[in-house]
Design a protein around this motif. Structure first.
Motif, short mmCIF file in Angstrom:
data_model
loop_
_atom_site.label_atom_id
_atom_site.label_comp_id
_atom_site.label_asym_id
_atom_site.label_seq_id
_atom_site.Cartn_x
_atom_site.Cartn_y
_atom_site.Cartn_z
N GLY A 40 0.81 -1.21 0.00
CA GLY A 40 0.00 0.00 0.00
C GLY A 40 0.85 1.26 0.00
O GLY A 40 0.52 2.24 -0.68
N SER A 41 1.96 1.24 0.75
CA SER A 41 2.84 2.42 0.80
C SER A 41 3.51 2.66 -0.54
O SER A 41 3.70 3.81 -0.96
CB SER A 41 3.89 2.24 1.90
N VAL A 42 3.88 1.58 -1.24
CA VAL A 42 4.46 1.74 -2.58
C VAL A 42 3.41 2.31 -3.53
O VAL A 42 3.71 3.18 -4.36
CB VAL A 42 4.99 0.40 -3.12
N GLY A 43 2.17 1.85 -3.39
CA GLY A 43 1.08 2.40 -4.21
C GLY A 43 0.91 3.89 -3.97
O GLY A 43 0.69 4.67 -4.91
N LEU A 44 1.04 4.33 -2.70
CA LEU A 44 0.95 5.76 -2.39
C LEU A 44 2.10 6.53 -3.01
O LEU A 44 1.93 7.69 -3.43
CB LEU A 44 0.93 5.96 -0.87
N SER A 45 3.28 5.90 -3.07
CA SER A 45 4.43 6.55 -3.72
C SER A 45 4.14 6.76 -5.21
O SER A 45 4.44 7.83 -5.76
CB SER A 45 5.69 5.70 -3.54
N PHE A 46 3.56 5.75 -5.86
CA PHE A 46 3.17 5.91 -7.26
C PHE A 46 2.18 7.06 -7.41
O PHE A 46 2.30 7.88 -8.33
CB PHE A 46 2.55 4.61 -7.79
N ALA A 47 1.20 7.12 -6.52
CA ALA A 47 0.20 8.18 -6.59
C ALA A 47 0.85 9.55 -6.39
O ALA A 47 0.49 10.53 -7.06
CB ALA A 47 -0.88 7.94 -5.54
N GLY A 48 1.83 9.62 -5.46
CA GLY A 48 2.51 10.88 -5.23
C GLY A 48 3.24 11.38 -6.47
O GLY A 48 3.16 12.57 -6.82
N PHE A 49 3.92 10.49 -7.17
CA PHE A 49 4.60 10.88 -8.40
C PHE A 49 3.60 11.23 -9.50
O PHE A 49 3.85 12.12 -10.32
CB PHE A 49 5.52 9.76 -8.88
N ALA A 50 2.46 10.54 -9.50
CA ALA A 50 1.45 10.81 -10.53
C ALA A 50 0.91 12.24 -10.43
O ALA A 50 0.56 12.85 -11.45
CB ALA A 50 0.31 9.81 -10.41
N VAL A 51 0.86 12.77 -9.20
CA VAL A 51 0.34 14.13 -9.01
C VAL A 51 1.46 15.14 -8.79
O VAL A 51 1.22 16.27 -8.36
CB VAL A 51 -0.67 14.18 -7.84
N GLY A 52 2.71 14.72 -9.07
CA GLY A 52 3.84 15.64 -8.98
C GLY A 52 4.35 15.88 -7.58
O GLY A 52 4.94 16.93 -7.30
N MET A 53 4.16 14.90 -6.68
CA MET A 53 4.61 15.05 -5.29
C MET A 53 5.53 13.91 -4.90
O MET A 53 5.39 13.31 -3.84
CB MET A 53 3.42 15.12 -4.34
N GLY A 54 6.47 13.55 -5.77
CA GLY A 54 7.41 12.47 -5.47
C GLY A 54 8.31 12.82 -4.31
O GLY A 54 8.61 13.98 -4.07
#
Length: 271
Positions: free
Chosen positions: A117-131
């Motif tokens: 789940g945390s890796v999924g959140l990391s993907f989501a963060g990069f998707a919205v420009g918040m890596g």
């Protein structure tokens, strides 16, 4: 049968869908790709190149390609599905196991659900420009623990937990316990290849987690949260030792092996 049992049975039936199976397998493939990239970065570090040998660094490389946004959202969906599947394993299907195995399944699959789940959140963060940087996250976590009510003992506990997970991976690899997760190919060339990849990959990942766990303990012993820099920092620390680059390259090759094994797991694994 109580209403609670009936509700649990209904939820378990709902989780046994083809759609969740496919998304979870896609999640295994995503994690496989991340391990291969991390391994490649670790090998590059051994030869003096730059990079971030941890999940966030691997995701950043994927985000940099022309299809980056689509890849980020696809990775998030796959990891979310895999986390949901592991959660159902930890709760709904673990009900049918003997009491002794039930607790172990709850802990192992529950931990994996949180990790995916945390890796999924990391993907989501990069998707919205918040890596972000997982090394910075590790430092922040260490600082928060040291300043918390339990202080240094909490950070030592975290380090020993990570170290213990590393030991688990090493033992799982050496004893070839990962075969329980796969359809059997005993006596075949495919089976021997999968077995070799599984052993090398699990042992290498275990060693890397051991190093990361030791850094948390060192940070606690020296009262310096900055010492705990996560997987990337633990691997880079090897470069300062005489045989460090060779060990770093070997760990990188092991991560590539684990990623290849995980890709096969996504195709031939038991769900």
């Amino acid at each position: 049968m109580t209403p609670l049992d009936e509700a649990a049975d209904a939820a378990e039936a709902a989780s046994n869908t083809k759609a969740l199976d496919l998304v979870a397998r896609a999640g295994f493939a995503v994690m496989a790709l991340l391990h291969v990239i991390i391994g490649a970065i670790a090998i590059a570090l051994a030869f003096g190149h730059q990079g971030q040998a941890e999940p966030t660094g691997a995701i950043a490389q994927l985000a940099a390609n022309p299809w980056g946004p689509a890849v980020m959202w696809a990775g998030m969906v796959g990891c979310a599905g895999l986390a949901l599947w592991q959660l159902s394993e930890a709760t709904l299907r673990a009900r049918h196991l003997p009491a002794g195995r039930r607790l172990g399944k709850l802990v192992s699959s529950g931990f994996l659900a949180v990790a995916y789940g945390s890796v999924g959140l990391s993907f989501a963060g990069f998707a919205v420009g918040m890596g972000g940087d997982s090394g910075d996250s590790a430092k922040d976590l260490s600082t928060a623990l040291v300043r918390g009510p339990l202080g240094v003992p909490a950070l030592i506990g975290l380090g020993l937990t990570v170290f213990g997970i590393g030991i688990y991976f090493i033992v799982k690899g050496v004893r070839k316990q990962f075969k329980e997760e796969l359809h059997h190919f005993e006596g075949t060339r495919r089976g021997r290849i999968i077995s070799a990849l599984g052993v090398a990959g699990h042992v290498a990942k275990g060693v890397a987690l051991n190093l990361a766990g030791l850094l948390f303990v060192v940070a606690a012993a020296t009262n310096d949260p900055g010492q705990s820099t996560g997987l990337d920092g633990s691997l880079k620390a090897l470069r300062d030792h005489p045989f460090g680059p060779y060990l770093l390259a070997a760990i990188g090759a092991g991560f590539v092996s684990y990623g290849t094994f995980a890709l096969l797991r996504s195709r031939f694994g038991r769900m």
